[in-house]
Design an enzyme around this catalytic site. Structure first.
Site, PDB file in Angstrom:
ATOM      1  N   SER A 153       6.534   9.999   9.539  1.00 56.19           N
ATOM      2  CA  SER A 153       7.947   9.651   9.496  1.00 56.19           C
ATOM      3  C   SER A 153       8.656  10.101  10.774  1.00 56.19           C
ATOM      4  CB  SER A 153       8.576  10.244   8.230  1.00 56.19           C
ATOM      5  OG  SER A 153       9.837   9.684   7.958  1.00 56.19           O
ATOM      6  N   ASP A 230       6.821   1.989   0.293  1.00 51.80           N
ATOM      7  CA  ASP A 230       7.654   3.013   0.930  1.00 51.80           C
ATOM      8  C   ASP A 230       9.124   2.593   0.828  1.00 51.80           C
ATOM      9  OD1 ASP A 230       9.033   4.639   2.849  1.00 51.80           O
ATOM     10  OD2 ASP A 230       7.138   4.955   3.908  1.00 51.80           O
ATOM     11  N   HIS A 263       6.021   6.998   0.507  1.00 53.65           N
ATOM     12  CA  HIS A 263       6.278   7.822   1.701  1.00 53.65           C
ATOM     13  C   HIS A 263       5.826   9.272   1.524  1.00 53.65           C
ATOM     14  CE1 HIS A 263       8.373   7.864   5.591  1.00 53.65           C
ATOM     15  NE2 HIS A 263       8.953   9.010   5.271  1.00 53.65           N
TER      16      HIS A 263
END
Length: 283
Positions: A153, A230, A263
């Site tokens: 991320s 995600d 995620h």
């Protein structure tokens, strides 16, 4: 246990024949005490080993990867050291430092801030690209010629941008669900404005797609894993922008869209072996 005059070992546990430690040192770049995790595989007892830096995402510390990713087993098998720094300075007591999850503490965005008051301590780019490698190369059995970097991320953004700007240090790069173009997503626009000001041309130095356009990448293929479930995929991550930038420069990119994954660290733990093996192939 790691013994060093340059940093303190807070904890050390044996793991897969190696040692997982958490350490702390006083950073000149951030002006505060910084923590980092280090896994030394059993092969490190016989001499320098390759190293792989992992940069974590928003709200994380060095602990997330160490505890949740489950990478020690494959790192021990392949003889690779794992280094997991924190994601920001801690305790500088700047106004608003702890007000939001996506700016300030836990959200350093791997940039060198230029806006007050952040510019005096929020220097995670220089910390990761210069200070920490210099410290660990001098103190640990690490081969500085065989170092890679990956992240998740915000940390995927950091890994990509730092590798693209420092191929002489980081010879391979990969990422899980990276923010590929912070110039073009809400998380990035907020952070870059706060840390760097409103001149968007300055932001390009911390945008992976812009860096690929300007610098290219002569290293091995870039590996990206992205979950199709995600929740941040369309708004914040936008892997299609990285695909287009790499295609325009004929840079090899292995972008794997993983069906049904989100995620979380469950996603990371599922594919972390692939990433460590990817780096091992080139280190």
């Amino acid at each position: 246990m790691i013994v060093s005059e340059k940093f303190e070992t807070i904890s050390a546990q044996k793991s897969f024949g190696g040692t997982q430690s958490v350490c702390r040192h006083d950073s000149t770049e951030t002006g505060c005490s910084m923590r980092f995790g280090v896994f030394l595989p059993p092969q490190a007892a016989d001499g320098p080993v390759p190293a792989l830096y992992y940069l974590a995402g928003l709200t994380c510390t060095e602990e997330n990867f160490v505890v949740k990713a489950g990478a020690q087993r494959i790192a021990a098998e392949l003889g690779i050291a794992l280094i997991a720094p924190d994601t920001s300075p801690r305790g500088l007591n700047y106004p608003g430092e702890d007000d939001a999850y996506d700016f300030g503490s836990g959200a350093g965005f791997y940039v060198d801030a230029t806006e007050p008051p952040w510019q005096s301590g929020y220097r995670m780019y220089s910390y990761i690209s210069r200070e920490l490698p210099a410290l660990l190369n001098a103190e640990l059995p690490i081969d500085p010629a065989r170092v890679g970097i990956f992240g998740h991320s915000m940390g995927g953004h950091g890994a990509l941008t730092i590798a693209l700007k420092h191929p002489e240090i980081f010879k391979s790069v990969s990422a899980f669900a990276p923010i590929v173009s912070p110039m073009r997503c809400p998380w990035g626009e907020k952070a870059l404005t706060g840390y760097l000001g409103t001149d968007r041309s300055v932001w390009r130095a911390y945008d992976a797609t812009a860096l690929i356009e300007e610098r290219g990448w002569a290293g091995p293929p870039i590996l990206i894993d992205q979950g199709t479930a995600d929740p941040f995929l369309a708004r914040e991550l936008k892997p299609e922008l990285l695909r287009a930038a790499c295609a325009a420069k004929t840079i090899p990119l292995d972008l794997r869209m993983q069906d049904g994954y989100d995620h979380s660290y469950f996603f990371i733990a599922t594919f972390v072996d692939d990433h460590v093996r990817h780096h091992a192939n080139y280190l």
